[in-house]
Motif scaffolding. Structure first.
Motif, short mmCIF file in Angstrom:
data_model
loop_
_atom_site.label_atom_id
_atom_site.label_comp_id
_atom_site.label_asym_id
_atom_site.label_seq_id
_atom_site.Cartn_x
_atom_site.Cartn_y
_atom_site.Cartn_z
N VAL A 1 1.05 4.24 2.08
CA VAL A 1 2.20 3.50 1.58
C VAL A 1 2.59 2.42 2.58
O VAL A 1 2.70 2.69 3.78
N TYR B 1 14.95 -2.53 5.26
CA TYR B 1 14.06 -1.96 6.27
C TYR B 1 13.49 -3.03 7.19
O TYR B 1 13.07 -4.09 6.75
N MET C 1 11.90 -1.14 0.39
CA MET C 1 12.97 -0.33 0.96
C MET C 1 14.01 -1.31 1.48
O MET C 1 13.83 -1.93 2.53
N SER D 1 3.84 -2.74 -2.87
CA SER D 1 4.87 -1.88 -2.30
C SER D 1 6.15 -1.97 -3.13
O SER D 1 6.49 -3.01 -3.68
N TYR E 1 10.22 9.54 -1.55
CA TYR E 1 11.43 8.72 -1.55
C TYR E 1 11.76 8.34 -0.12
O TYR E 1 11.53 9.11 0.81
N ILE F 1 5.65 0.22 3.78
CA ILE F 1 7.11 0.21 3.71
C ILE F 1 7.60 -1.19 4.04
O ILE F 1 7.49 -1.66 5.17
N GLN G 1 9.16 5.33 -3.08
CA GLN G 1 8.23 4.45 -2.36
C GLN G 1 6.82 4.52 -2.92
O GLN G 1 6.10 3.53 -2.94
N THR G 2 6.42 5.70 -3.37
CA THR G 2 5.11 5.85 -4.01
C THR G 2 5.09 7.16 -4.78
O THR G 2 5.90 8.06 -4.51
#
Length: 221
Positions: A106, A125, A122, A119, A71, A108, A82-83
């Protein structure tokens, strides 16, 4: 002309890659994912595994297949998945040690699937900025760790929230290394033990509330 087009394409691809962060979900022998320490916290068929690193060769004797998820978010109270990867699938995960997930890279991104790379996104970000992360392990029979926790599954656990700056170059930075002092000071160099839940963050409380509402609606229907 063809060579120029190839060069432009590669340059565009490189720019897209550097516009996102890169992390690798992985651990090491000092912070293995571990079964509950007390046998009574395990399913009856799994009690002989209490306190041991989670076997990765296949489902537990009870049939449980566990999932590990990363997370992340721009604030410690705004973490989203996130994965995620299975820790002990049928046939094994191929990871080098029990208690380890297969190293999972991953991207981001501020926008889900912004580069067609799958992806999860986020929100807010910006590449090069620090972000907050937390690892969760749970029984994959449940959609997420919050539902597993709300249903009192014996197989759910979290490590502590830590921060790191995802890589912006070619390498994927390992969370247990690039997390630096935030990883160490939070106590994440110790095994993540199922059944031990850190003090709840706003994310965990919100997740638990959502899980309880989901369960209530299912029972009502």
């Amino acid at each position: 002309m063809k060579k120029m087009l190839v060069t432009i394409t590669l340059a565009a691809a490189s720019a897209a890659a550097f516009a996102q962060g890169k992390v690798s979900l992985q651990n090491d022998p000092s912070c293995l994912y571990t079964m509950p320490t007390a046998p009574w916290r395990c399913a009856p068929q799994d009690q002989n595994l209490a306190g041991q690193p989670i076997p990765i060769s296949g489902p537990l004797p009870s049939g449980a297949v566990l999932e590990v998820g990363l997370y992340g978010g721009t604030a410690s109270t705004l973490l989203t998945l996130q994965t995620a990867v299975l820790l002990n699938p049928v046939g094994g995960s191929g990871a080098p040690w029990d208690g380890m997930p297969p190293a999972t890279h991953v991207h981001i991104d501020g926008t889900p699937n912004s580069n067609g790379d799958g992806s999860l996104g986020m929100t807010g970000y910006v590449a090069g900025d620090p972000a907050y992360f937390q690892v969760a392990v749970w029984d994959s029979a449940y959609a997420n760790p919050f539902i597993a926790e709300a249903c009192m599954s014996p197989y759910v656990g979290f490590n502590h929230v830590f921060s790191m700056t995802p890589g912006t170059s070619i390498p994927y930075l390992a969370i247990n290394l690039a997390g630096g002092t935030t990883w160490i000071d939070a106590g994440n160099e110790h095994p993540l033990i199922l059944g031990i839940i850190p003090e709840p963050s706003a994310l965990a409380l919100a997740g638990s509330a959502t899980a309880l509402l989901f369960i209530f609606r299912r029972r009502k229907s």
